[in-house]
Design a protein around this motif. Structure first.
Motif, PDB file in Angstrom:
ATOM      1  N   GLY A 148       0.797  -1.219   0.000  1.00 54.18           N
ATOM      2  CA  GLY A 148       0.000   0.000   0.000  1.00 54.18           C
ATOM      3  C   GLY A 148       0.828   1.267   0.000  1.00 54.18           C
ATOM      4  O   GLY A 148       0.316   2.356  -0.242  1.00 54.18           O
ATOM      5  N   GLY A 149       2.129   1.137   0.305  1.00 52.94           N
ATOM      6  CA  GLY A 149       3.018   2.288   0.284  1.00 52.94           C
ATOM      7  C   GLY A 149       3.490   2.744   1.648  1.00 52.94           C
ATOM      8  O   GLY A 149       4.428   3.526   1.756  1.00 52.94           O
ATOM      9  N   PHE A 150       2.850   2.253   2.730  1.00 50.76           N
ATOM     10  CA  PHE A 150       3.207   2.677   4.086  1.00 50.76           C
ATOM     11  C   PHE A 150       3.281   1.463   5.008  1.00 50.76           C
ATOM     12  O   PHE A 150       2.476   0.533   4.891  1.00 50.76           O
ATOM     13  N   GLN A 151       4.201   1.497   5.940  1.00 56.43           N
ATOM     14  CA  GLN A 151       4.200   0.558   7.040  1.00 56.43           C
ATOM     15  C   GLN A 151       3.198   1.038   8.092  1.00 56.43           C
ATOM     16  O   GLN A 151       2.878   2.226   8.173  1.00 56.43           O
ATOM     17  N   ALA A 152       2.708   0.116   8.922  1.00 58.86           N
ATOM     18  CA  ALA A 152       1.735   0.480   9.949  1.00 58.86           C
ATOM     19  C   ALA A 152       2.286   1.568  10.865  1.00 58.86           C
ATOM     20  O   ALA A 152       1.565   2.508  11.244  1.00 58.86           O
ATOM     21  N   GLU A 153       3.580   1.455  11.203  1.00 58.04           N
ATOM     22  CA  GLU A 153       4.172   2.464  12.093  1.00 58.04           C
ATOM     23  C   GLU A 153       4.280   3.824  11.402  1.00 58.04           C
ATOM     24  O   GLU A 153       4.244   4.875  12.064  1.00 58.04           O
ATOM     25  N   ASP A 154       4.419   3.833  10.059  1.00 57.45           N
ATOM     26  CA  ASP A 154       4.437   5.102   9.328  1.00 57.45           C
ATOM     27  C   ASP A 154       3.102   5.821   9.470  1.00 57.45           C
ATOM     28  O   ASP A 154       3.055   7.041   9.678  1.00 57.45           O
ATOM     29  N   ILE A 155       2.024   5.055   9.341  1.00 59.30           N
ATOM     30  CA  ILE A 155       0.690   5.645   9.451  1.00 59.30           C
ATOM     31  C   ILE A 155       0.446   6.175  10.861  1.00 59.30           C
ATOM     32  O   ILE A 155      -0.080   7.278  11.048  1.00 59.30           O
ATOM     33  N   GLU A 156       0.848   5.408  11.879  1.00 56.33           N
ATOM     34  CA  GLU A 156       0.657   5.875  13.248  1.00 56.33           C
ATOM     35  C   GLU A 156       1.468   7.133  13.519  1.00 56.33           C
ATOM     36  O   GLU A 156       0.997   8.060  14.197  1.00 56.33           O
ATOM     37  N   GLU A 157       2.684   7.182  12.989  1.00 55.49           N
ATOM     38  CA  GLU A 157       3.506   8.382  13.163  1.00 55.49           C
ATOM     39  C   GLU A 157       2.861   9.574  12.467  1.00 55.49           C
ATOM     40  O   GLU A 157       2.820  10.688  13.007  1.00 55.49           O
ATOM     41  N   LEU A 158       2.333   9.328  11.267  1.00 54.92           N
ATOM     42  CA  LEU A 158       1.660  10.388  10.521  1.00 54.92           C
ATOM     43  C   LEU A 158       0.453  10.911  11.301  1.00 54.92           C
ATOM     44  O   LEU A 158       0.254  12.122  11.443  1.00 54.92           O
ATOM     45  N   LEU A 159      -0.346   9.993  11.836  1.00 60.86           N
ATOM     46  CA  LEU A 159      -1.548  10.397  12.569  1.00 60.86           C
ATOM     47  C   LEU A 159      -1.196  11.075  13.893  1.00 60.86           C
ATOM     48  O   LEU A 159      -1.872  12.024  14.310  1.00 60.86           O
ATOM     49  N   ASP A 160      -0.138  10.603  14.556  1.00 59.53           N
ATOM     50  CA  ASP A 160       0.294  11.251  15.800  1.00 59.53           C
ATOM     51  C   ASP A 160       0.752  12.678  15.531  1.00 59.53           C
ATOM     52  O   ASP A 160       0.445  13.606  16.304  1.00 59.53           O
ATOM     53  N   SER A 161       1.472  12.865  14.431  1.00 52.70           N
ATOM     54  CA  SER A 161       1.936  14.195  14.068  1.00 52.70           C
ATOM     55  C   SER A 161       0.765  15.109  13.748  1.00 52.70           C
ATOM     56  O   SER A 161       0.735  16.278  14.154  1.00 52.70           O
ATOM     57  N   LEU A 162      -0.222  14.554  13.061  1.00 52.99           N
ATOM     58  CA  LEU A 162      -1.412  15.328  12.729  1.00 52.99           C
ATOM     59  C   LEU A 162      -2.167  15.723  13.990  1.00 52.99           C
ATOM     60  O   LEU A 162      -2.652  16.846  14.116  1.00 52.99           O
ATOM     61  N   ASP A 163      -2.248  14.785  14.952  1.00 49.70           N
ATOM     62  CA  ASP A 163      -2.951  15.063  16.208  1.00 49.70           C
ATOM     63  C   ASP A 163      -2.268  16.147  17.028  1.00 49.70           C
ATOM     64  O   ASP A 163      -2.917  16.987  17.648  1.00 49.70           O
ATOM     65  N   SER A 164      -0.950  16.131  17.036  1.00 54.14           N
ATOM     66  CA  SER A 164      -0.221  17.034  17.917  1.00 54.14           C
ATOM     67  C   SER A 164      -0.008  18.421  17.316  1.00 54.14           C
ATOM     68  O   SER A 164       0.104  19.413  18.046  1.00 54.14           O
ATOM     69  N   ASN A 165       0.060  18.509  15.993  1.00 58.12           N
ATOM     70  CA  ASN A 165       0.352  19.801  15.363  1.00 58.12           C
ATOM     71  C   ASN A 165      -0.219  19.794  13.948  1.00 58.12           C
ATOM     72  O   ASN A 165       0.503  19.582  12.980  1.00 58.12           O
ATOM     73  N   TYR A 166      -1.521  20.020  13.833  1.00 58.82           N
ATOM     74  CA  TYR A 166      -2.181  19.892  12.542  1.00 58.82           C
ATOM     75  C   TYR A 166      -1.642  20.894  11.528  1.00 58.82           C
ATOM     76  O   TYR A 166      -1.395  20.550  10.367  1.00 58.82           O
ATOM     77  N   LEU A 167      -1.438  22.131  11.937  1.00 55.48           N
ATOM     78  CA  LEU A 167      -0.959  23.139  10.992  1.00 55.48           C
ATOM     79  C   LEU A 167       0.452  22.819  10.524  1.00 55.48           C
ATOM     80  O   LEU A 167       0.773  22.953   9.339  1.00 55.48           O
ATOM     81  N   GLY A 168       1.299  22.387  11.451  1.00 61.00           N
ATOM     82  CA  GLY A 168       2.651  21.995  11.063  1.00 61.00           C
ATOM     83  C   GLY A 168       2.650  20.789  10.151  1.00 61.00           C
ATOM     84  O   GLY A 168       3.417  20.719   9.183  1.00 61.00           O
ATOM     85  N   TRP A 169       1.800  19.814  10.453  1.00 51.30           N
ATOM     86  CA  TRP A 169       1.656  18.631   9.606  1.00 51.30           C
ATOM     87  C   TRP A 169       1.226  19.035   8.203  1.00 51.30           C
ATOM     88  O   TRP A 169       1.760  18.539   7.204  1.00 51.30           O
ATOM     89  N   SER A 170       0.265  19.946   8.108  1.00 53.07           N
ATOM     90  CA  SER A 170      -0.239  20.390   6.812  1.00 53.07           C
ATOM     91  C   SER A 170       0.867  21.030   5.980  1.00 53.07           C
ATOM     92  O   SER A 170       1.023  20.746   4.787  1.00 53.07           O
ATOM     93  N   ALA A 171       1.658  21.898   6.628  1.00 54.16           N
ATOM     94  CA  ALA A 171       2.722  22.589   5.912  1.00 54.16           C
ATOM     95  C   ALA A 171       3.797  21.628   5.433  1.00 54.16           C
ATOM     96  O   ALA A 171       4.408  21.834   4.383  1.00 54.16           O
ATOM     97  N   ALA A 172       4.044  20.565   6.191  1.00 58.03           N
ATOM     98  CA  ALA A 172       5.074  19.600   5.809  1.00 58.03           C
ATOM     99  C   ALA A 172       4.572  18.592   4.780  1.00 58.03           C
ATOM    100  O   ALA A 172       5.300  18.216   3.852  1.00 58.03           O
ATOM    101  N   MET A 173       3.320  18.142   4.936  1.00 59.92           N
ATOM    102  CA  MET A 173       2.826  17.055   4.102  1.00 59.92           C
ATOM    103  C   MET A 173       2.312  17.512   2.748  1.00 59.92           C
ATOM    104  O   MET A 173       2.452  16.798   1.747  1.00 59.92           O
ATOM    105  N   ALA A 174       1.671  18.673   2.684  1.00 59.93           N
ATOM    106  CA  ALA A 174       1.029  19.088   1.435  1.00 59.93           C
ATOM    107  C   ALA A 174       2.000  19.130   0.255  1.00 59.93           C
ATOM    108  O   ALA A 174       1.677  18.606  -0.828  1.00 59.93           O
ATOM    109  N   PRO A 175       3.202  19.726   0.391  1.00 62.99           N
ATOM    110  CA  PRO A 175       4.110  19.726  -0.760  1.00 62.99           C
ATOM    111  C   PRO A 175       4.535  18.320  -1.190  1.00 62.99           C
ATOM    112  O   PRO A 175       4.714  18.059  -2.385  1.00 62.99           O
ATOM    113  N   ALA A 176       4.677  17.401  -0.216  1.00 61.97           N
ATOM    114  CA  ALA A 176       5.043  16.021  -0.567  1.00 61.97           C
ATOM    115  C   ALA A 176       3.899  15.332  -1.295  1.00 61.97           C
ATOM    116  O   ALA A 176       4.113  14.565  -2.242  1.00 61.97           O
TER     117      ALA A 176
END
Length: 285
Positions: A148-176
């Motif tokens: 699928g493109g992600f390991q389970a731990e990648d998804i959890e890390e992604l979701l944890d980052s989104l939970d803790s700092n949504y605006l920062g996550w958005s700025a980092a993830m959107a260009p990727a």
């Protein structure tokens, strides 16, 4: 001219107004023509189709909407219970179709909306004439031999980052997600779209999106299906598009000469051309 149906944030008394307001449904194009319903991906709204839909308005009826929690939708209509899975969003699609009395619909879904369309068409196949899945993924987590493109731990890390700092996550993830680093304005647009989304709803929708497994639902698709896949996509790799193609009987896979997860923004002309080639020629009015 687009006809805005609804748009107020308040809940309405009749079901007809409520459904249209809830999802900020808009209708454009040729009344009575074959109907295309366009659905946006996570963190976006119907404006993400603005470079694609005008090409079809002269000979199709074009319907757009915002998922509840996105864009100009009625935020008061959102509940964690209804939207605990993608089924809640599929129900919204079917209610929109019922409200507008739509038949023989071709549903064009980007990203997570591709699977929402799969679920809606499986539930009421007689309402749909076809599905167009743009960058679909039935499961984002690897499950050997499925990739699928992600390991389970990648998804959890992604979701944890989104939970803790949504605006920062958005700025980092959107260009990727958007890819195309030589066109930074695209990444900025997606970042701004993410940041306009209610963070609580966005976090919930992200968890539903990235932890869903709809692989078994693909075989339930009984209508013609076009899969549009970028040749490079960090969210839904080419292997995923090939998997979806293999699991949907009679589907057509077109690999676009585009990069990133949003070809509707980065390569709209290619999306239009692929759609035009696959769709039946509309009858002359």
């Amino acid at each position: 001219m687009h006809e805005l149906i609804g748009g107020a944030r308040t809940r309405c008394n009749t079901r007809r107004v409520d459904v249209r307001t809830r999802n900020r449904v808009t209708v454009a194009g040729r009344a009575g023509g074959p109907t295309l319903v366009f659905a946006h991906g996570f963190g976006c709204d119907q404006s993400m189709w603005r470079l694609v839909t005008p090409a079809f308005e002269p000979d199709h009826q074009v319907v757009l909407f915002d998922h509840v929690g996105a864009g100009g939708s009625d935020l008061s209509a959102w509940s964690p219970t209804r939207y605990a899975s993608l089924d809640g969003y599929a129900r919204d699609v079917l209610e929109i179709c019922e409200e507008l009395d739509l038949r023989d619909v071709v549903f064009v879904g980007h990203s997570v909306s591709a699977m929402i369309g799969v679920l809606a068409a499986a539930r009421e196949p007689d309402r749909f004439a076809g599905l167009v899945l743009v960058g679909p993924s039935p499961r984002y987590v690897d499950d050997a031999p499925y990739r699928g493109g992600f390991q389970a731990e990648d998804i959890e890390e992604l979701l944890d980052s989104l939970d803790s700092n949504y605006l920062g996550w958005s700025a980092a993830m959107a260009p990727a997600i958007i890819g195309n680093p030589e066109r930074p304005e695209l990444g900025e647009e997606l970042t701004n779209s993410f940041c306009r989304t209610d963070p609580t709803i966005a976090r919930h929708f992200a968890r539903v999106t990235f932890t869903s497994d709809n692989r078994d639902d693909l075989a339930r698709v009984g209508v013609p299906c076009l899969i549009l896949q970028s040749r490079e996509d960090v969210i839904a790799p080419l292997e995923v598009g090939e998997f979806v193609h293999a699991r949907i009987p009679g589907s057509t896979l077109v690999v676009l000469d585009s990069t990133g997860h949003c070809p509707n923004l980065s390569a709209p002309d290619q999306v239009v051309a692929a759609l035009r080639e696959w769709l039946p020629a509309p009858a002359v009015a």
